[in-house]
Design a protein around this motif. Structure first.
Motif, PDB file in Angstrom:
ATOM      1  N   THR A   2     -34.033 -24.225  -4.729  1.00  0.00           N
ATOM      2  CA  THR A   2     -34.582 -23.812  -6.013  1.00  0.00           C
ATOM      3  C   THR A   2     -33.721 -22.722  -6.624  1.00  0.00           C
ATOM      4  N   LYS A   3     -33.209 -22.982  -7.836  1.00  0.00           N
ATOM      5  CA  LYS A   3     -32.477 -21.960  -8.570  1.00  0.00           C
ATOM      6  C   LYS A   3     -33.454 -21.146  -9.401  1.00  0.00           C
ATOM      7  N   GLN A   4     -33.064 -19.892  -9.690  1.00  0.00           N
ATOM      8  CA  GLN A   4     -33.896 -19.047 -10.535  1.00  0.00           C
ATOM      9  C   GLN A   4     -33.100 -18.618 -11.762  1.00  0.00           C
ATOM     10  N   THR A   5     -33.840 -18.322 -12.834  1.00  0.00           N
ATOM     11  CA  THR A   5     -33.210 -17.747 -14.008  1.00  0.00           C
ATOM     12  C   THR A   5     -32.766 -16.325 -13.690  1.00  0.00           C
ATOM     13  N   PHE A   6     -31.991 -15.734 -14.621  1.00  0.00           N
ATOM     14  CA  PHE A   6     -31.491 -14.376 -14.399  1.00  0.00           C
ATOM     15  C   PHE A   6     -32.629 -13.394 -14.155  1.00  0.00           C
ATOM     16  N   ILE A   7     -33.639 -13.390 -15.047  1.00  0.00           N
ATOM     17  CA  ILE A   7     -34.728 -12.421 -14.914  1.00  0.00           C
ATOM     18  C   ILE A   7     -35.571 -12.727 -13.684  1.00  0.00           C
ATOM     19  N   LYS A   8     -35.879 -14.010 -13.439  1.00  0.00           N
ATOM     20  CA  LYS A   8     -36.705 -14.337 -12.284  1.00  0.00           C
ATOM     21  C   LYS A   8     -35.989 -13.980 -10.989  1.00  0.00           C
ATOM     22  N   VAL A  65     -17.360 -14.542  -3.747  1.00  0.00           N
ATOM     23  CA  VAL A  65     -17.993 -15.817  -3.389  1.00  0.00           C
ATOM     24  C   VAL A  65     -19.077 -16.172  -4.403  1.00  0.00           C
ATOM     25  N   ALA A  66     -19.936 -15.197  -4.754  1.00  0.00           N
ATOM     26  CA  ALA A  66     -21.006 -15.449  -5.718  1.00  0.00           C
ATOM     27  C   ALA A  66     -20.431 -15.894  -7.058  1.00  0.00           C
ATOM     28  N   LYS A  67     -19.410 -15.195  -7.527  1.00  0.00           N
ATOM     29  CA  LYS A  67     -18.799 -15.518  -8.815  1.00  0.00           C
ATOM     30  C   LYS A  67     -18.145 -16.890  -8.785  1.00  0.00           C
ATOM     31  N   TRP A  68     -17.397 -17.173  -7.721  1.00  0.00           N
ATOM     32  CA  TRP A  68     -16.642 -18.415  -7.627  1.00  0.00           C
ATOM     33  C   TRP A  68     -17.571 -19.607  -7.404  1.00  0.00           C
ATOM     34  N   VAL A  69     -18.587 -19.431  -6.556  1.00  0.00           N
ATOM     35  CA  VAL A  69     -19.549 -20.505  -6.331  1.00  0.00           C
ATOM     36  C   VAL A  69     -20.316 -20.811  -7.609  1.00  0.00           C
ATOM     37  N   ALA A  70     -20.676 -19.776  -8.373  1.00  0.00           N
ATOM     38  CA  ALA A  70     -21.386 -19.999  -9.638  1.00  0.00           C
ATOM     39  C   ALA A  70     -20.528 -20.822 -10.594  1.00  0.00           C
ATOM     40  N   GLU A  71     -19.235 -20.528 -10.649  1.00  0.00           N
ATOM     41  CA  GLU A  71     -18.335 -21.291 -11.508  1.00  0.00           C
ATOM     42  C   GLU A  71     -18.222 -22.738 -11.026  1.00  0.00           C
ATOM     43  N   ALA A  72     -18.069 -22.931  -9.699  1.00  0.00           N
ATOM     44  CA  ALA A  72     -17.947 -24.289  -9.159  1.00  0.00           C
ATOM     45  C   ALA A  72     -19.243 -25.075  -9.365  1.00  0.00           C
ATOM     46  N   GLU A  73     -20.382 -24.403  -9.218  1.00  0.00           N
ATOM     47  CA  GLU A  73     -21.668 -25.062  -9.439  1.00  0.00           C
ATOM     48  C   GLU A  73     -21.813 -25.526 -10.888  1.00  0.00           C
ATOM     49  N   SER A  74     -21.356 -24.663 -11.832  1.00  0.00           N
ATOM     50  CA  SER A  74     -21.467 -25.035 -13.242  1.00  0.00           C
ATOM     51  C   SER A  74     -20.592 -26.231 -13.572  1.00  0.00           C
ATOM     52  N   GLN A  75     -19.535 -26.470 -12.755  1.00  0.00           N
ATOM     53  CA  GLN A  75     -18.651 -27.618 -12.944  1.00  0.00           C
ATOM     54  C   GLN A  75     -19.057 -28.808 -12.086  1.00  0.00           C
ATOM     55  N   GLY A  76     -20.094 -28.647 -11.242  1.00  0.00           N
ATOM     56  CA  GLY A  76     -20.548 -29.731 -10.380  1.00  0.00           C
ATOM     57  C   GLY A  76     -19.607 -30.059  -9.249  1.00  0.00           C
ATOM     58  N   ASP A  77     -18.774 -29.112  -8.815  1.00  0.00           N
ATOM     59  CA  ASP A  77     -17.766 -29.343  -7.779  1.00  0.00           C
ATOM     60  C   ASP A  77     -18.308 -28.870  -6.436  1.00  0.00           C
ATOM     61  N   SER A  78     -19.042 -29.739  -5.721  1.00  0.00           N
ATOM     62  CA  SER A  78     -19.655 -29.357  -4.449  1.00  0.00           C
ATOM     63  C   SER A  78     -18.616 -29.175  -3.347  1.00  0.00           C
ATOM     64  N   ASN A  79     -17.522 -29.944  -3.371  1.00  0.00           N
ATOM     65  CA  ASN A  79     -16.478 -29.772  -2.361  1.00  0.00           C
ATOM     66  C   ASN A  79     -15.847 -28.386  -2.442  1.00  0.00           C
ATOM     67  N   LYS A  80     -15.655 -27.915  -3.643  1.00  0.00           N
ATOM     68  CA  LYS A  80     -15.074 -26.588  -3.817  1.00  0.00           C
ATOM     69  C   LYS A  80     -16.001 -25.509  -3.287  1.00  0.00           C
ATOM     70  N   GLY A 142     -23.559 -13.935  -0.491  1.00  0.00           N
ATOM     71  CA  GLY A 142     -22.765 -14.278  -1.665  1.00  0.00           C
ATOM     72  C   GLY A 142     -22.893 -15.742  -2.035  1.00  0.00           C
ATOM     73  N   TYR A 143     -22.941 -16.612  -1.022  1.00  0.00           N
ATOM     74  CA  TYR A 143     -23.087 -18.043  -1.279  1.00  0.00           C
ATOM     75  C   TYR A 143     -24.408 -18.343  -1.983  1.00  0.00           C
ATOM     76  N   PHE A 144     -25.508 -17.813  -1.451  1.00  0.00           N
ATOM     77  CA  PHE A 144     -26.816 -18.076  -2.048  1.00  0.00           C
ATOM     78  C   PHE A 144     -26.940 -17.448  -3.428  1.00  0.00           C
ATOM     79  N   GLN A 145     -26.381 -16.268  -3.611  1.00  0.00           N
ATOM     80  CA  GLN A 145     -26.435 -15.632  -4.928  1.00  0.00           C
ATOM     81  C   GLN A 145     -25.616 -16.414  -5.943  1.00  0.00           C
ATOM     82  N   GLY A 146     -24.488 -16.962  -5.513  1.00  0.00           N
ATOM     83  CA  GLY A 146     -23.686 -17.784  -6.409  1.00  0.00           C
ATOM     84  C   GLY A 146     -24.428 -19.023  -6.859  1.00  0.00           C
ATOM     85  N   ARG A 147     -25.289 -19.536  -5.983  1.00  0.00           N
ATOM     86  CA  ARG A 147     -26.101 -20.702  -6.352  1.00  0.00           C
ATOM     87  C   ARG A 147     -27.403 -20.283  -7.022  1.00  0.00           C
ATOM     88  N   GLN A 148     -27.496 -18.978  -7.355  1.00  0.00           N
ATOM     89  CA  GLN A 148     -28.637 -18.409  -8.083  1.00  0.00           C
ATOM     90  C   GLN A 148     -29.952 -18.645  -7.345  1.00  0.00           C
TER      91      GLN A 148
END
Length: 558
Positions: A2-8, A65-80, A142-148
């Motif tokens: 489950t992802k959360q919004t910024f405020i949540k 890791v959080a920053k990079w995973v968030a970027e990869a998630e927004s691009q749908g790149d699970s391998n990355k 960092g991994y979990f935070q990157g995936r929000q």
């Protein structure tokens, strides 16, 4: 997952942070009563050195890791995402093992030559396992935070705090008959057990996430998963990954590298370089803070000795400042930490889309919440310092330290979101320079002021206050220049006016209440003045019903 919004997400971490801070005051209150201010000083003297090594190991990696995973998630790149995790875990474990060995070999020299009191040796040895434990936990965080997903971080914090409190007080009391240094070591042992529990929670969530995030591949062995396989496959050598053989198949001791794995391993060198490029400026910025903290602890005690104060008394004064006063001041940083953690992936995603409006919105939300929530704490700690420290610690003589440091709280609470913004916008180098300037000024003032007999420990308080103000102002100027965001001055004026009215009500209640028990009068004064402050915030439009709706659990009532 489950992802959360910024405020949540921020509110989830805030709820955990508030629980942790409230529970965390149990040992803060009880530990000085068990081992005294001097024992707390021995316990606190270990932390600056641990902070330096942890910064070298994990300083910028969780953020990267959080920053990079968030970027990869927004691009749908699970391998990355998987490659980022493996590379970061391999680097972290390697550094942690090296630092742990160095720490064990040089423990005697460090505690006798670098630190100011050789009685910290036992606690110093006990804390060495935390390098590896916290290092692994930080990568998962960092991994979990990157995936929000802020739930694993929040739950691990709560579990760590509960176990640490019970273990700290129990072990400190049991080892106290062996001497003050062993009591401090017992308290440190409790901290280690708390970190072990936090890592266990992270591993449970990682296994659950692996089932949701990566469908089972019949060609993969049982070890090829994100929760356990990545701990085995550290991204350093292929034979570290040991897949269990299928039933009836004879094992050869290691499994040849599959073509897909070989391709991924070939990518790890550029991945590692980019990870280092992202994390090193953040590590440098935090290293400046950690080294500053270490040098500060050494210079403070030695400057107090120069002022004519004995080593034991100097250790006790340092323990009172770092173990009693600063934790009170930093209590609202449970909010700023949660905002900062949620802010980095949120701003990174907005920056990747080029959405300047979203950046300004998130930045304004975080600064407004930090200011509004931190302001009443500043009022209460500044005006009611003496009854607070007398009731919490039974040490009324340290009240002037709290009253003097309290006004700097506003700058402390704003500093976290501002620094997180610089990191999210790929400007960690600017945050590093700002931190270095503040650290240099602080250390200079500690030497100049604390060594004066007429100031003593108050010189250190003045230096710390100047540091917080200077670094926050530098961060604010940098953020305004880079993002184009402009702070809304009327909000600051309204909050300032509410603080004045709240303070007047608080002082009037404390001086006119008919109650004979001081703690009841303090509770009534704090609760009533806080309610007045909240009503003023609502009347002036700083907070509204929509802000309350975002709070998990109670939001549905608004």
């Amino acid at each position: 997952m489950t992802k959360q919004t910024f405020i949540k997400g921020a509110m989830i971490l805030l709820a955990a942070g508030v629980i942790n801070r409230i529970l965390g005051f149990v040992p803060r209150i009880a530990l000085p009563r068990v081992i005294g201010a001097e024992g707390v000083g021995l316990y606190q003297l270990c932390y600056p050195f641990l902070g330096v090594l942890l910064t070298l190991i994990t300083g910028g990696i969780p953020v990267a890791v959080a920053k990079w995973v968030a970027e990869a998630e927004s691009q749908g790149d699970s391998n990355k995402v998987r490659q980022i995790f493996r590379t970061a875990m391999g680097l972290t474990i390697t550094l942690a093992l090296l630092m742990t060995g160095t720490m064990l070999v040089s423990a005697k020299w460090i505690t006798t030559r670098v630190l100011t009191d050789p009685r910290v040796y036992e606690a110093f040895l006990v804390m060495t396992p935390m390098l590896l434990i916290i290092g692994i936990s930080s990568v998962y965080r960092g991994y979990f935070q990157g995936r929000q997903n802020m739930i694993p971080t929040a739950q691990s914090q709560v579990v760590e705090t509960i176990l640490r409190i019970a273990a700290q007080l129990t072990l400190a009391a049991l080892l106290l008959p062996m001497g003050l240094q062993w009591a401090a070591a017992g308290a440190m042992m409790g901290t280690v057990l708390g970190e072990v529990a936090a890592l266990a929670v992270m591993l449970v969530h990682a296994r659950k996430d692996r089932r949701d995030y990566r469908p089972a591949d019949p060609q993969d062995g049982p070890g090829a998963d994100l929760a356990t396989g990545d701990l085995l496959n550290l991204g350093t050598t292929a034979v570290l990954k040991v897949n269990l053989p299928a039933p009836g198949v004879k094992s050869s001791g290691s499994v040849p590298l599959k073509p897909v794995e070989a391709k991924h391993r070939g990518r790890r060198a550029p991945l590692l370089r980019r990870l280092l490029r992202l994390s090193m400026p953040i590590t440098g910025s935090r290293l400046v803070g950690s080294l500053s903290y270490l040098v500060e602890s050494i210079l403070t005690v030695r400057s107090l000795a120069t002022a004519g104060i004995a080593i034991g008394a100097a250790t006790a004064q340092y323990g009172a400042l770092q173990g009693m006063i600063l934790p009170l001041i930093l209590l609202p940083t449970a909010l700023t930490y949660s905002l900062s953690v949620s802010l980095i992936p949120s701003l990174s995603s907005a920056a990747a889309r080029g959405d300047r409006a979203a950046i300004h919105k998130r930045l304004h939300q975080s600064l407004r919440l930090s200011l509004v929530c931190g302001a009443p704490f500043v009022v209460i700690m500044g005006l009611l310092a003496e009854p607070l420290v007398r009731l919490l610690y039974n040490h009324a003589e340290i009240a002037p330290l709290l009253a003097l440091l309290a006004p700097a709280g506003i700058f402390i609470y704003l500093q976290g979101p501002l620094q997180a913004t610089l990191q999210a916008l790929d400007k960690p180098g600017i945050a590093l320079m700002n931190t270095m300037v503040g650290a240099a000024v602080k250390l200079f003032l500690i030497v100049e002021l604390t060594s004066r007999p007429e100031l003593g420990i108050y010189g250190a308080v003045i230096a710390i206050t100047v540091n917080y103000i200077l670094v926050t102002l530098l961060h604010g100027i940098s953020v305004l220049r880079i993002s184009g965001y402009r702070m809304k001055l009327p909000d600051f004026i309204k909050v300032g006016a509410a603080m004045i009215i709240m303070g007047a009500a608080c002082r009037w209640i404390m001086s006119h209440h008919p109650l004979t028990l001081e703690w009841i009068g303090l509770l009534v004064a704090c609760a009533t003045s806080a309610l007045i402050y909240i009503l003023l915030m609502a009347i002036m439009g700083i907070i509204d019903r929509h802000d309350l709706q975002r709070i998990p659990g109670i939001g549905r009532w608004f």
